[in-house]
Design a protein around this motif. Structure first.
Motif, PDB file in Angstrom:
ATOM      1  N   ILE A  41      -8.890 -19.669  -6.439  1.00  0.00           N
ATOM      2  CA  ILE A  41      -8.172 -19.768  -7.711  1.00  0.00           C
ATOM      3  C   ILE A  41      -6.886 -18.951  -7.621  1.00  0.00           C
ATOM      4  O   ILE A  41      -6.927 -17.722  -7.534  1.00  0.00           O
ATOM      5  CB  ILE A  41      -9.047 -19.274  -8.876  1.00  0.00           C
ATOM      6  CG1 ILE A  41     -10.368 -20.050  -8.890  1.00  0.00           C
ATOM      7  CG2 ILE A  41      -8.306 -19.402 -10.189  1.00  0.00           C
ATOM      8  CD1 ILE A  41     -11.438 -19.429  -9.769  1.00  0.00           C
ATOM      9  N   LEU A  42      -5.759 -19.663  -7.653  1.00  0.00           N
ATOM     10  CA  LEU A  42      -4.445 -19.030  -7.556  1.00  0.00           C
ATOM     11  C   LEU A  42      -3.797 -18.968  -8.934  1.00  0.00           C
ATOM     12  O   LEU A  42      -4.115 -19.784  -9.807  1.00  0.00           O
ATOM     13  CB  LEU A  42      -3.560 -19.821  -6.600  1.00  0.00           C
ATOM     14  CG  LEU A  42      -4.108 -20.012  -5.185  1.00  0.00           C
ATOM     15  CD1 LEU A  42      -3.202 -20.924  -4.376  1.00  0.00           C
ATOM     16  CD2 LEU A  42      -4.279 -18.683  -4.491  1.00  0.00           C
ATOM     17  N   PRO A  43      -2.852 -18.042  -9.138  1.00  0.00           N
ATOM     18  CA  PRO A  43      -2.148 -17.993 -10.422  1.00  0.00           C
ATOM     19  C   PRO A  43      -1.401 -19.304 -10.675  1.00  0.00           C
ATOM     20  O   PRO A  43      -0.958 -19.973  -9.733  1.00  0.00           O
ATOM     21  CB  PRO A  43      -1.157 -16.843 -10.247  1.00  0.00           C
ATOM     22  CG  PRO A  43      -1.620 -16.076  -9.064  1.00  0.00           C
ATOM     23  CD  PRO A  43      -2.400 -17.014  -8.214  1.00  0.00           C
ATOM     24  N   LYS A  44      -1.252 -19.670 -11.955  1.00  0.00           N
ATOM     25  CA  LYS A  44      -0.526 -20.905 -12.301  1.00  0.00           C
ATOM     26  C   LYS A  44       0.920 -20.849 -11.823  1.00  0.00           C
ATOM     27  O   LYS A  44       1.482 -21.826 -11.371  1.00  0.00           O
ATOM     28  CB  LYS A  44      -0.581 -21.149 -13.800  1.00  0.00           C
ATOM     29  CG  LYS A  44      -1.965 -21.507 -14.283  1.00  0.00           C
ATOM     30  CD  LYS A  44      -1.934 -21.933 -15.723  1.00  0.00           C
ATOM     31  CE  LYS A  44      -3.279 -22.058 -16.347  1.00  0.00           C
ATOM     32  NZ  LYS A  44      -4.193 -22.977 -15.790  1.00  0.00           N
ATOM     33  N   GLN A  52      -0.235 -10.155  -8.471  1.00  0.00           N
ATOM     34  CA  GLN A  52      -0.823 -11.460  -8.746  1.00  0.00           C
ATOM     35  C   GLN A  52      -2.324 -11.375  -8.454  1.00  0.00           C
ATOM     36  O   GLN A  52      -2.723 -10.864  -7.412  1.00  0.00           O
ATOM     37  CB  GLN A  52      -0.202 -12.530  -7.841  1.00  0.00           C
ATOM     38  CG  GLN A  52       1.305 -12.608  -7.904  1.00  0.00           C
ATOM     39  CD  GLN A  52       1.797 -13.145  -9.223  1.00  0.00           C
ATOM     40  OE1 GLN A  52       1.341 -14.176  -9.695  1.00  0.00           O
ATOM     41  NE2 GLN A  52       2.732 -12.441  -9.823  1.00  0.00           N
ATOM     42  N   MET A  53      -3.150 -11.865  -9.360  1.00  0.00           N
ATOM     43  CA  MET A  53      -4.595 -11.861  -9.167  1.00  0.00           C
ATOM     44  C   MET A  53      -5.006 -13.175  -8.501  1.00  0.00           C
ATOM     45  O   MET A  53      -4.690 -14.256  -8.988  1.00  0.00           O
ATOM     46  CB  MET A  53      -5.316 -11.712 -10.508  1.00  0.00           C
ATOM     47  CG  MET A  53      -6.817 -11.598 -10.383  1.00  0.00           C
ATOM     48  SD  MET A  53      -7.376 -10.145  -9.485  1.00  0.00           S
ATOM     49  CE  MET A  53      -6.948  -8.855 -10.636  1.00  0.00           C
ATOM     50  N   ILE A  54      -5.676 -13.049  -7.363  1.00  0.00           N
ATOM     51  CA  ILE A  54      -6.197 -14.205  -6.637  1.00  0.00           C
ATOM     52  C   ILE A  54      -7.714 -14.085  -6.655  1.00  0.00           C
ATOM     53  O   ILE A  54      -8.265 -13.031  -6.340  1.00  0.00           O
ATOM     54  CB  ILE A  54      -5.665 -14.232  -5.193  1.00  0.00           C
ATOM     55  CG1 ILE A  54      -4.137 -14.265  -5.214  1.00  0.00           C
ATOM     56  CG2 ILE A  54      -6.236 -15.422  -4.435  1.00  0.00           C
ATOM     57  CD1 ILE A  54      -3.495 -14.022  -3.869  1.00  0.00           C
ATOM     58  N   ILE A 110      -2.637 -18.832   1.967  1.00  0.00           N
ATOM     59  CA  ILE A 110      -3.685 -17.894   1.578  1.00  0.00           C
ATOM     60  C   ILE A 110      -5.010 -18.468   2.076  1.00  0.00           C
ATOM     61  O   ILE A 110      -5.404 -19.565   1.695  1.00  0.00           O
ATOM     62  CB  ILE A 110      -3.735 -17.691   0.050  1.00  0.00           C
ATOM     63  CG1 ILE A 110      -2.393 -17.151  -0.442  1.00  0.00           C
ATOM     64  CG2 ILE A 110      -4.884 -16.763  -0.325  1.00  0.00           C
ATOM     65  CD1 ILE A 110      -2.296 -17.019  -1.945  1.00  0.00           C
ATOM     66  N   ARG A 111      -5.649 -17.714   2.951  1.00  0.00           N
ATOM     67  CA  ARG A 111      -6.940 -18.131   3.506  1.00  0.00           C
ATOM     68  C   ARG A 111      -8.016 -17.194   2.967  1.00  0.00           C
ATOM     69  O   ARG A 111      -7.923 -15.981   3.113  1.00  0.00           O
ATOM     70  CB  ARG A 111      -6.935 -18.061   5.028  1.00  0.00           C
ATOM     71  CG  ARG A 111      -8.308 -18.393   5.637  1.00  0.00           C
ATOM     72  CD  ARG A 111      -8.313 -18.302   7.139  1.00  0.00           C
ATOM     73  NE  ARG A 111      -7.447 -19.338   7.662  1.00  0.00           N
ATOM     74  CZ  ARG A 111      -6.720 -19.211   8.768  1.00  0.00           C
ATOM     75  NH1 ARG A 111      -6.743 -18.101   9.470  1.00  0.00           N
ATOM     76  NH2 ARG A 111      -5.958 -20.202   9.170  1.00  0.00           N
ATOM     77  N   GLN A 126      -1.906 -23.397   0.064  1.00  0.00           N
ATOM     78  CA  GLN A 126      -0.491 -23.029   0.090  1.00  0.00           C
ATOM     79  C   GLN A 126      -0.066 -22.631  -1.314  1.00  0.00           C
ATOM     80  O   GLN A 126      -0.575 -23.170  -2.301  1.00  0.00           O
ATOM     81  CB  GLN A 126       0.368 -24.212   0.531  1.00  0.00           C
ATOM     82  CG  GLN A 126       0.096 -24.669   1.935  1.00  0.00           C
ATOM     83  CD  GLN A 126       0.889 -25.913   2.279  1.00  0.00           C
ATOM     84  OE1 GLN A 126       1.252 -26.699   1.411  1.00  0.00           O
ATOM     85  NE2 GLN A 126       1.162 -26.098   3.546  1.00  0.00           N
ATOM     86  N   VAL A 127       0.889 -21.700  -1.383  1.00  0.00           N
ATOM     87  CA  VAL A 127       1.431 -21.300  -2.673  1.00  0.00           C
ATOM     88  C   VAL A 127       2.930 -21.077  -2.517  1.00  0.00           C
ATOM     89  O   VAL A 127       3.384 -20.553  -1.501  1.00  0.00           O
ATOM     90  CB  VAL A 127       0.724 -20.036  -3.231  1.00  0.00           C
ATOM     91  CG1 VAL A 127       0.925 -18.842  -2.332  1.00  0.00           C
ATOM     92  CG2 VAL A 127       1.177 -19.720  -4.632  1.00  0.00           C
TER      93      VAL A 127
END
Length: 154
Positions: A41-44, A52-54, A110-111, A126-127
């Motif tokens: 779950i990535l930030p919007k 940033q909370m991941i 991000i893995r 990917q982000v």
């Protein structure tokens, strides 16, 4: 006399080999691992110079996984050697979280690396952070097209 010895030797060998026959139910004797389901779950929206909370949500057969070791590996596109590893902490209810501050614009990977007693899973997402370069956007678009068109083999 030698013929009798060879005859008995071959008979004993066949007896031993017949004891080693393959059992069709052997696979059922081993523990069967259930697939570990991971939702990264990535930030919007991802901002520069801001924590940033991941989060990682773990389930197995619909049940929340509480006994996992989880970490995030983060790197900028084309620079995997300069990656950062952040340990994710359990928040309970199968949720593991870590904070990351991005200092540069660009395309990041991000893995999530998750280990349980019977699984090791490493999904990657990917982000986009800030304003990526045209090259990074083109790379992202090419990868998306490859994923969408990759099943059209005849």
């Amino acid at each position: 006399m030698k013929k009798a010895f060879h005859f008995y030797a071959v008979g004993i060998l066949l007896l031993f080999l017949s004891a080693c026959a393959v059992d069709d139910n052997t696979a059922n004797l081993y523990k069967k691992s259930k697939p570990l389901e991971i939702d990264l779950i990535l930030p919007k929206s991802t901002s520069l110079d801001k924590e940033q909370m991941i989060k990682i949500k773990l389930t197995q057969e619909g049940e929340k996984v509480e006994d996992a070791a989880a970490q995030l590996e983060i790197w900028k596109r084309d620079n995997h050697e300069d990656h950062e590893v952040i340990k994710a902490k359990s928040e309970g209810n199968g949720i593991y979280a870590a904070e990351k501050m991005f200092n540069d614009d660009g395309l990041y990977y991000i893995r999530a690396e998750v280990r349980t007693s019977d699984s090791h899973v490493m999904p990657t997402k990917q982000v986009i952070v800030g304003n990526p370069t045209e090259e990074e956007l083109n790379s992202l678009q090419q990868k998306t097209e490859q994923l969408q068109g990759g099943h059209d083999h005849h």
